[in-house]
Design an enzyme around this catalytic site. Structure first.
Site, PDB file in Angstrom:
ATOM      1  N   GLU A 303       0.818  -1.219   0.000  1.00  0.00           N
ATOM      2  CA  GLU A 303       0.000   0.000   0.000  1.00  0.00           C
ATOM      3  C   GLU A 303       0.850   1.266   0.000  1.00  0.00           C
ATOM      4  O   GLU A 303       0.608   2.204   0.751  1.00  0.00           O
ATOM      5  CB  GLU A 303      -0.965  -0.008   1.192  1.00  0.00           C
ATOM      6  CG  GLU A 303      -1.930  -1.185   1.152  1.00  0.00           C
ATOM      7  CD  GLU A 303      -3.009  -1.157   2.223  1.00  0.00           C
ATOM      8  OE1 GLU A 303      -2.734  -0.648   3.318  1.00  0.00           O
ATOM      9  OE2 GLU A 303      -4.105  -1.676   1.958  1.00  0.00           O
ATOM     10  N   ASP A 377      -8.303  -9.142   3.636  1.00  0.00           N
ATOM     11  CA  ASP A 377      -8.110  -8.049   4.586  1.00  0.00           C
ATOM     12  C   ASP A 377      -9.197  -7.978   5.652  1.00  0.00           C
ATOM     13  O   ASP A 377     -10.088  -7.131   5.545  1.00  0.00           O
ATOM     14  CB  ASP A 377      -8.054  -6.716   3.806  1.00  0.00           C
ATOM     15  CG  ASP A 377      -7.598  -5.561   4.677  1.00  0.00           C
ATOM     16  OD1 ASP A 377      -7.141  -5.815   5.799  1.00  0.00           O
ATOM     17  OD2 ASP A 377      -7.695  -4.405   4.220  1.00  0.00           O
ATOM     18  N   GLU A 405     -12.702  -2.417  11.745  1.00  0.00           N
ATOM     19  CA  GLU A 405     -12.602  -1.693  10.479  1.00  0.00           C
ATOM     20  C   GLU A 405     -13.711  -2.072   9.501  1.00  0.00           C
ATOM     21  O   GLU A 405     -14.308  -1.203   8.871  1.00  0.00           O
ATOM     22  CB  GLU A 405     -11.223  -1.956   9.847  1.00  0.00           C
ATOM     23  CG  GLU A 405     -11.082  -1.329   8.478  1.00  0.00           C
ATOM     24  CD  GLU A 405      -9.702  -1.552   7.863  1.00  0.00           C
ATOM     25  OE1 GLU A 405      -8.840  -2.174   8.512  1.00  0.00           O
ATOM     26  OE2 GLU A 405      -9.503  -1.093   6.727  1.00  0.00           O
TER      27      GLU A 405
HETATM   28  O1  GCW Z   1      -6.996  -3.035   6.109  1.00  0.00           O
HETATM   29  C1  GCW Z   1      -6.054  -2.180   5.601  1.00  0.00           C
HETATM   30  C2  GCW Z   1      -6.381  -0.882   6.218  1.00  0.00           C
HETATM   31  C3  GCW Z   1      -5.205   0.047   6.302  1.00  0.00           C
HETATM   32  C4  GCW Z   1      -4.074  -0.697   6.980  1.00  0.00           C
HETATM   33  C5  GCW Z   1      -3.726  -1.911   6.144  1.00  0.00           C
HETATM   34  C6  GCW Z   1      -2.619  -2.756   6.762  1.00  0.00           C
HETATM   35  C7  GCW Z   1      -2.387   0.175   8.426  1.00  0.00           C
HETATM   36  O2  GCW Z   1      -7.431  -0.292   5.523  1.00  0.00           O
HETATM   37  O3  GCW Z   1      -5.594   1.169   7.024  1.00  0.00           O
HETATM   38  O4  GCW Z   1      -2.952   0.123   7.161  1.00  0.00           O
HETATM   39  O5  GCW Z   1      -4.859  -2.734   6.031  1.00  0.00           O
HETATM   40  O6  GCW Z   1      -2.956  -3.732   7.403  1.00  0.00           O
HETATM   41  O7  GCW Z   1      -1.471  -2.450   6.580  1.00  0.00           O
END
Ligand code: GCW
Length: 710
Positions: A303, A377, A405
């Site tokens: 990311e 995720d 989340e």
């Molecule tokens: O789920 C995603 C989140 C990000 C997070 C990323 C991760 C810290 O939306 O906010 O970043 O995973 O786990 O690195």
């Protein structure tokens, strides 16, 4: 006798006044599950009082003082007596002795440093362990037993943690906000530290120690290099000084490009000698400031975060460089496997396996790889990550997400123990039947020398720590399962409810039942049948129509693949082939759309709208059934919650009731958004008994736009 009477009368008054004070003072949830309110059950109370005339600690062991004080504090509240802490046993009286097990002791003993043993002989209770911290855990275990109003004998026995590093990962940013945090801002007051140490840090440490958590990563994995400056290291050291008293080690997330941005070097290439030296010097500095520092957590090439691949190197090159620096201090490098590239043709599901499995055996022994429970995720329901079982030579740690989340932030009630358990109990079949994820994570299957279970924290500056009062149960459940993954979700819900909310048995049963059903209810109205929704945007509002983004895998349509034919992501060999990352036995469970369990169906198959499912309904009808019953079940939660009103604190009750009202509205919002959007593709009717949503798709979309505007 007279003495006894006076004591009894005194106790009676204390009891009355405490009862009144707890009734009149609303409970703000700050005490979490560590509520040491007086026990009402006289038989239980007396049985403990008899064995608790003193707490004896060896005078040569100052470290046991914290354990003794915690026990004293707990007993004072629960039993209404101040039990003195003494150095030697007092003849003629019975008490609780805290100490270390002598090497020549022949009986059963805890399996590792942190385990404890609670035993009883001639009315004396002893809490013994191989190391001091084990005694602390034993004291909390005894208190837990009393808090649940259980007889002393149920506390007796040996308990040892199954996983070595049981840690929280805080995604806290230096300025205060928490990434994916829904309970206020960071607990850490960086500006005030190190000079001012908020007493709340100690309460945080106590809460963690009471459930066996022994590590904390204090900053976000999207790390700021600022944490590696001397100024910040001293701030972190002040936190570490508090945590260490409770057996908690402090860790930091590190920014991989720090040698360049902070060190002024030309590169952060892990094979560059100057870069390697920079990290060695930095790690040395960290250990000078925090001698018992736990280690480094790294999010790299994920990311947009920098990483070794920026220099044509591998994850192993990056991790091993840090391992070389941290080895002299016996710290660990925890390298995350959460990676995926913006490739329109790729399946994000496969990314972590594709990048990491080939690197098995290439990591330094000081490195462990932290893997999210599912391949995508933290979705409301995901199959287990196929990496588990496929890196036998590299310790794999589990990363769960406690913060909600994708689970409705702090508005929706979702008890997560069933999510954690579902993953831990999944069978990978890597060494035949019974090769569960839990046995990989606890190291027993592959003999991993280090083991880890991490949970992304849901704590924040809100007075009740977690925003939603019931979300405290998720922090609690995480700690209990990291200690012992064989505990059941039911048992944990039950003990948490008794310790936190009420002892009224019918209410305990009702509350546990709401908790246990909450996750499936959420999945039904949010992402039933194996849908997922990790697209960008709010992660809260429904946007299944979202089809525009800088990367294809940051759209909703990438995940659900809805079209005029059907719905779901084909991951069979005809599709992305992701199923091939699992062992044949696992593939067999999921590869045939006719036999694939419905909760996983759309994870692996693109199913025609009118296809009959194992439930006897068509896909479309099954979707309607799930969305509608899911949203409707929130009403059931409200009703059940209303029933327990008289047995729990009014402030907590009202708080949860309010959130349930919101949850119900939002459940309908989700239902309407999905159903109306999918209907544009399926061209199917919403059949009876379900009633067409009152609003149009455009209206729902408009409400989402308004939500996103805020
Ligand atoms: O789920 C995603 C989140 C990000 C997070 C990323 C991760 C810290 O939306 O906010 O970043 O995973 O786990 O690195």
């Amino acid at each position: 006798m007279i003495h006894f009477r006076i004591t009894f009368i005194l106790f009676f008054f204390i009891l009355i006044s405490l009862t009144f004070s707890t009734k009149s003072l609303a409970d703000d949830g700050y005490r979490l599950w560590l509520k040491f309110d007086p026990i009402q059950d006289e038989t239980i109370r007396k049985s403990y009082i008899q064995s608790a005339e003193f707490i004896a600690v060896s005078p040569n062991n100052p470290h046991l003082r914290v354990a003794a004080e915690e026990l004293q504090k707990g007993l004072a509240g629960l039993l209404g007596v101040t039990v003195p802490i003494v150095n030697l046993s007092i003849a003629g009286k019975t008490g609780i002795a805290l100490g270390l097990i002598i090497p020549s002791y022949k009986g059963p003993r805890p399996e590792n440093e942190e385990g404890y043993m609670i035993s009883m002989a001639s009315g004396n209770v002893s809490i013994m362990a191989n190391q001091n911290v084990g005694v602390l855990y034993g004291c909390f275990a005894l208190l837990r037993n009393i808090q649940q109003h259980l007889p002393l004998k149920t506390a007796l026995g040996v308990s040892s943690p199954k996983v070595k590093l049981r840690m929280l990962n805080h995604w806290d940013n230096p300025e205060g906000p928490i990434e994916r945090g829904y309970a206020g801002s960071s607990l850490w007051k960086w500006y005030d530290l190190p000079e001012t140490v908020d007493p709340r840090y100690r309460d945080y440490a106590r809460a963690n120690a009471s459930i066996g958590i022994n590590g904390t990563v204090v900053n976000n994995v999207n790390a700021s290099a600022r944490f590696l400056t001397a100024e910040y290291l001293h701030k972190v050291a002040a936190l570490a000084a508090v945590f260490r008293q409770y057996g908690i080690k402090t860790y930091l997330s590190v920014y991989f490009a720090a040698p360049k941005t902070l060190g002024g070097l030309k590169t952060s290439d892990p094979l560059d000698p100057e870069v390697r030296q920079w990290w060695k010097d930095k790690v040395k500095e960290i250990y000078q400031i925090i001698p018992d520092f736990g280690g480094l957590l790294v999010k790299a090439n994920s990311e947009g975060e920098p990483g070794p691949q920026d220099y044509g190197r591998t994850h192993a090159d990056g991790a091993n460089m840090l391992a070389e620096a941290i080895k002299p201090y016996n710290g660990v490098v925890i390298w995350r496997a959460f990676v995926y590239k913006a490739d329109p043709k790729a399946d994000r599901f496969k990314a972590a396996y594709d990048e990491f499995a080939p690197l098995d055996g290439k990591f330094d022994p000081q490195v462990m790889i932290q893997v999210k429970n599912g391949p995508i995720d933290f979705q409301p329901r995901e199959p287990f990550s196929p990496l588990f079982g496929n890196m036998p030579k590299t310790p794999l740690g589990m990363e769960f997400q406690i913060t909600q989340e994708y689970l409705g932030f702090a508005t929706h009630m979702v008890y997560e123990a069933p999510i954690f358990k579902e993953c831990l109990e999944s069978d990978t079949y890597v060494q035949g039947k019974g090769s569960t994820v839990a046995r990989i994570v606890d190291g027993s299957l592959h003999n991993y020398p280090i083991t880890c279970m991490a949970g992304v924290a849901n704590t924040g500056s809100d007075r009740n720590w977690t925003g939603h009062p019931m979300a405290q149960a998720n922090w609690y459940a995480f700690g209990r399962l990291a200690w012992d993954h064989s505990l059941s979700s039911e048992a944990i819900a039950d003990e948490w409810t008794k310790m936190t909310l009420t002892h009224d048995q019918p209410s305990v049963k009702k509350i546990s039942n709401i908790l246990l059903r909450s996750r499936d209810i959420y999945v039904n109205y949010n992402t039933p049948l194996g849908l997922s929704r990790p697209w960008t945007g709010s992660h809260f509002a429904p946007e299944p129509w979202q089809n525009r983004s800088s990367r294809p895998d940051w759209t909703a349509i990438y995940y659900h693949r809805a079209d005029s034919i059907g719905l779901g992501f084909d991951r069979t060999p005809n599709g992305s082939g992701a199923l091939g990352q699992y062992r044949p036995e696992v593939q067999k469970q999921w590869n045939d759309p006719k036999t694939c369990p419905l909760p996983y169906l759309l994870w692996f198959h693109h199913i025609p709208w009118k296809q009959k499912l194992s439930s006897g309904r068509t896909l479309w009808d099954e979707l309607c059934f799930r969305f509608y019953t899911g949203a409707d079940s929130v009403k059931w939660m409200q009703k059940e919650w209303a029933d327990v009103k008289n047995s729990i604190d009014p402030e907590i009750h009202a708080n949860v009731a309010g959130r349930l009202l919101k949850q119900q509205k939002e459940a309908i919002w989700w239902r309407d958004a999905w159903v109306l959007y999918l209907q544009t593709l399926s061209k199917q009717y919403i059949s009876t008994p379900y009633i067409k949503p009152e609003r149009t798709l455009e209206e729902v979309q408009q409400s989402v736009n308004v939500y996103l505007m805020r």
